[in-house]
Design a protein around this motif. Structure first.
Motif, PDB file in Angstrom:
ATOM      1  N   ALA A 109       4.690 -38.622 -24.967  1.00 32.28           N
ATOM      2  CA  ALA A 109       4.086 -39.084 -26.261  1.00 32.28           C
ATOM      3  C   ALA A 109       2.991 -39.937 -25.945  1.00 32.28           C
ATOM      4  N   CYS A 110       3.096 -40.692 -24.831  1.00 35.26           N
ATOM      5  CA  CYS A 110       2.032 -41.561 -24.320  1.00 35.26           C
ATOM      6  C   CYS A 110       0.788 -40.652 -24.028  1.00 35.26           C
ATOM      7  N   VAL A 111       0.991 -39.576 -23.235  1.00 35.26           N
ATOM      8  CA  VAL A 111      -0.025 -38.688 -22.984  1.00 35.26           C
ATOM      9  C   VAL A 111      -0.797 -38.196 -24.385  1.00 35.26           C
ATOM     10  N   LEU A 112       0.156 -37.933 -25.125  1.00 30.47           N
ATOM     11  CA  LEU A 112      -0.302 -37.364 -26.731  1.00 30.47           C
ATOM     12  C   LEU A 112      -1.380 -38.495 -27.183  1.00 30.47           C
ATOM     13  N   PHE A 113      -0.802 -39.711 -27.157  1.00 29.62           N
ATOM     14  CA  PHE A 113      -1.639 -40.821 -27.656  1.00 29.62           C
ATOM     15  C   PHE A 113      -2.973 -40.924 -26.946  1.00 29.62           C
ATOM     16  N   LEU A 114      -2.844 -40.979 -25.642  1.00 29.79           N
ATOM     17  CA  LEU A 114      -4.185 -41.236 -24.831  1.00 29.79           C
ATOM     18  C   LEU A 114      -5.380 -40.004 -25.358  1.00 29.79           C
ATOM     19  N   LEU A 115      -4.742 -39.004 -25.447  1.00 33.01           N
ATOM     20  CA  LEU A 115      -5.553 -37.665 -25.551  1.00 33.01           C
ATOM     21  C   LEU A 115      -6.147 -38.149 -26.941  1.00 33.01           C
ATOM     22  N   LEU A 116      -5.512 -38.307 -27.936  1.00 30.35           N
ATOM     23  CA  LEU A 116      -5.871 -38.734 -29.297  1.00 30.35           C
ATOM     24  C   LEU A 116      -6.894 -39.686 -29.570  1.00 30.35           C
ATOM     25  N   PHE A 117      -6.729 -40.735 -28.650  1.00 28.50           N
ATOM     26  CA  PHE A 117      -7.324 -41.855 -28.530  1.00 28.50           C
ATOM     27  C   PHE A 117      -8.632 -41.149 -27.741  1.00 28.50           C
ATOM     28  N   MET A 118      -8.821 -40.521 -26.816  1.00 26.44           N
ATOM     29  CA  MET A 118     -10.045 -40.164 -26.328  1.00 26.44           C
ATOM     30  C   MET A 118     -10.853 -38.981 -27.394  1.00 26.44           C
ATOM     31  N   GLY A 119     -10.269 -38.992 -28.536  1.00 28.87           N
ATOM     32  CA  GLY A 119     -10.839 -38.059 -29.576  1.00 28.87           C
ATOM     33  C   GLY A 119     -10.638 -36.534 -29.113  1.00 28.87           C
ATOM     34  N   ARG A 120      -9.450 -36.528 -28.623  1.00 24.53           N
ATOM     35  CA  ARG A 120      -9.266 -34.989 -28.026  1.00 24.53           C
ATOM     36  C   ARG A 120      -8.048 -34.770 -28.524  1.00 24.53           C
ATOM     37  N   LYS A 121      -7.388 -33.416 -28.088  1.00 27.56           N
ATOM     38  CA  LYS A 121      -5.738 -33.031 -28.521  1.00 27.56           C
ATOM     39  C   LYS A 121      -5.166 -32.539 -27.409  1.00 27.56           C
ATOM     40  N   PHE A 122      -3.727 -32.802 -27.662  1.00 30.79           N
ATOM     41  CA  PHE A 122      -2.911 -32.172 -26.591  1.00 30.79           C
ATOM     42  C   PHE A 122      -2.568 -30.664 -26.539  1.00 30.79           C
ATOM     43  N   GLY A 123      -3.071 -29.793 -25.770  1.00 33.07           N
ATOM     44  CA  GLY A 123      -2.671 -28.349 -26.071  1.00 33.07           C
ATOM     45  C   GLY A 123      -3.055 -27.805 -24.589  1.00 33.07           C
ATOM     46  N   MET A 124      -2.016 -27.376 -24.035  1.00 38.59           N
ATOM     47  CA  MET A 124      -2.400 -26.697 -22.840  1.00 38.59           C
ATOM     48  C   MET A 124      -2.730 -25.132 -22.602  1.00 38.59           C
ATOM     49  N   SER A 125      -2.287 -24.535 -23.622  1.00 37.62           N
ATOM     50  CA  SER A 125      -2.732 -22.996 -23.735  1.00 37.62           C
ATOM     51  C   SER A 125      -3.918 -22.703 -23.939  1.00 37.62           C
ATOM     52  N   SER A 126      -4.758 -23.582 -24.863  1.00 33.61           N
ATOM     53  CA  SER A 126      -5.854 -22.985 -24.861  1.00 33.61           C
ATOM     54  C   SER A 126      -7.067 -22.998 -23.870  1.00 33.61           C
ATOM     55  N   ASN A 127      -6.335 -23.694 -22.876  1.00 34.75           N
ATOM     56  CA  ASN A 127      -7.127 -23.433 -21.649  1.00 34.75           C
ATOM     57  C   ASN A 127      -7.092 -22.008 -21.026  1.00 34.75           C
ATOM     58  N   LEU A 128      -6.199 -21.122 -21.321  1.00 29.68           N
ATOM     59  CA  LEU A 128      -6.212 -19.976 -20.759  1.00 29.68           C
ATOM     60  C   LEU A 128      -7.296 -19.062 -21.830  1.00 29.68           C
ATOM     61  N   ARG A 129      -7.415 -19.394 -22.799  1.00 30.24           N
ATOM     62  CA  ARG A 129      -8.539 -18.667 -23.717  1.00 30.24           C
ATOM     63  C   ARG A 129      -9.995 -19.186 -23.201  1.00 30.24           C
ATOM     64  N   THR A 130     -10.013 -20.704 -22.650  1.00 26.05           N
ATOM     65  CA  THR A 130     -11.342 -21.082 -22.188  1.00 26.05           C
ATOM     66  C   THR A 130     -11.563 -20.325 -20.967  1.00 26.05           C
ATOM     67  N   LEU A 131     -10.436 -20.030 -19.805  1.00 27.90           N
ATOM     68  CA  LEU A 131     -10.784 -19.366 -18.657  1.00 27.90           C
ATOM     69  C   LEU A 131     -11.186 -17.937 -19.098  1.00 27.90           C
ATOM     70  N   CYS A 132     -10.503 -17.294 -19.951  1.00 24.91           N
ATOM     71  CA  CYS A 132     -10.972 -15.972 -20.145  1.00 24.91           C
ATOM     72  C   CYS A 132     -12.417 -15.881 -20.694  1.00 24.91           C
ATOM     73  N   ALA A 133     -12.772 -16.776 -21.630  1.00 27.09           N
ATOM     74  CA  ALA A 133     -14.209 -16.931 -22.016  1.00 27.09           C
ATOM     75  C   ALA A 133     -15.190 -17.183 -20.673  1.00 27.09           C
ATOM     76  N   ILE A 134     -14.710 -18.035 -19.742  1.00 28.71           N
ATOM     77  CA  ILE A 134     -15.552 -18.473 -18.888  1.00 28.71           C
ATOM     78  C   ILE A 134     -15.643 -17.192 -17.977  1.00 28.71           C
ATOM     79  N   GLY A 135     -14.679 -16.277 -17.726  1.00 31.32           N
ATOM     80  CA  GLY A 135     -14.547 -15.024 -17.233  1.00 31.32           C
ATOM     81  C   GLY A 135     -15.444 -14.006 -17.689  1.00 31.32           C
ATOM     82  N   GLY A 136     -15.902 -14.143 -18.748  1.00 24.20           N
ATOM     83  CA  GLY A 136     -16.797 -13.058 -19.319  1.00 24.20           C
ATOM     84  C   GLY A 136     -16.151 -12.245 -20.433  1.00 24.20           C
ATOM     85  N   ALA A 137     -15.025 -12.720 -20.859  1.00 19.81           N
ATOM     86  CA  ALA A 137     -14.072 -11.998 -21.887  1.00 19.81           C
ATOM     87  C   ALA A 137     -14.922 -11.809 -23.157  1.00 19.81           C
TER      88      ALA A 137
END
Lengths: 184, 138
Positions: free
Chosen positions: A18-46
């Motif tokens: 929960a603390c990690v969730l708060f820290l990420l929100l406080f950084m103006g971000r959000k807590f979500g791991m799987s969207s990285n897979l989409r980002t990695l696909c995009a970087i790979g030229g998908a």
């Protein structure tokens, strides 16, 4: 030191997540791991194959830094702070033995699934590839994974996440109770 | 640059939690789906409970983030089919792999080579979803 080496109990780990969730929100971000897979696909030229990957991935680069931290933090904890394997309910150890999985209480991951020997068999390789595929496909189809839906989404009391988490459990229970006996 | 370091540090903490709480262990996921331990339920449950308090607090006091912008939590679009079907597919993989996307990457530096194939599979799964997205019911 004792605390670092032992398994962290749920009432320590849960609040810390929960603390990690708060820290990420406080950084103006959000807590979500799987969207990285989409980002990695995009970087790979998908983006050449689907509009789904045509987005400015630079705007999501921040999450790759979190992911990089996860990889390094996991490595440090695994190699230096974790001298004992997870100690399971004795019922579970017996159940797994019946499946031929005897590395319970001795290894962090089941050697019967994750060892290099198994990976070099057709069945072992396919199990890894297929389970990864289901996680990646399902996470994007559902629009999030355990962190995005179960933790962030349920914390926000949103219906879609509640439905997704019910789906997670239906899938998980079907796999463990009905498909495992066919696989092992 | 400083922000990048903070994000990396948060990731570091998360990685250590995933290993030390054994959330990233296949065995713990199996045990959870067998209802044989409170451990996983306690972790997820307490994280959500405290998460609800944090999220509500942020909304009530209209909290600002580190850059002085109001913290906005984007709700997911309404719907049923995609969440249920996608959720079930994800759950099947979660139980078989014993790892969801976070723990998958946590284990990347554990020395188990199989994790590479697992992550490769997850990337293919994500890619294929992108390809057939428009043909799926949402």
């Amino acid at each position: 030191m004792e605390f670092i080496y032992n398994t962290w109990p749920w009432y320590v780990a849960g609040p810390l997540i929960a603390c990690v969730l708060f820290l990420l929100l406080f950084m103006g971000r959000k807590f979500g791991m799987s969207s990285n897979l989409r980002t990695l696909c995009a970087i790979g030229g998908a983006g050449k194959y689907s509009d789904f990957f045509k987005f400015d991935w630079r705007a999501y680069k921040w999450n790759l830094w979190v992911l990089f931290g996860v990889v390094i933090g996991g490595g440090i904890a695994f190699h230096f702070f974790t001298p004992i394997a997870p100690q399971l309910n004795p019922d579970v150890v017996l159940q797994l033995k019946a499946y031929g999985i005897v590395s319970a209480n001795q290894s962090f991951l089941p050697l019967e699934l994750y060892s290099l020997d198994r990976l070099l068999t057709v069945k072992g390789f396919l199990l890894m590839l297929i389970s990864g595929f289901l996680v990646g496909f399902g996470a994007r189809y559902a629009g999030g994974c355990t962190s995005g839906h179960a933790i962030s989404g349920l914390s926000n009391l949103q219906m879609p996440s509640f439905i997704a988490v019910i789906g997670f459990f239906i899938g998980g229970l079907v796999m463990v109770h009905y498909i495992f006996p066919l696989i092992f | 640059m400083k922000q990048v370091l903070y994000l990396f540090a948060i990731g570091l903490l998360l990685g250590i939690i995933f290993i030390k709480s054994e959330v990233a262990s296949w065995f713990r996921i199996y045990e959870m789906f067998q209802f044989k331990s409170f451990h996983m339920y306690g972790i997820i449950g307490s994280a959500i409970l405290i998460g609800i308090i944090i999220t509500e607090y942020i909304k009530i006091v209209k909290a600002k983030d580190v850059n002085g912008n109001k913290i906005i939590i984007q709700p997911k679009q309404k719907g049923f089919t995609r969440y249920m079907l996608g959720g079930i597919i994800f759950g099947l993989g979660w139980a078989l792999a014993g790892a969801c996307p976070g723990p998958m990457f946590v284990l990347l530096s554990s020395g188990f080579v199989s994790i590479l194939v697992l992550i490769f599979g997850a990337l293919i799964g994500t890619f294929v979803y992108g390809l057939i997205k428009n043909k799926l019911p949402h």
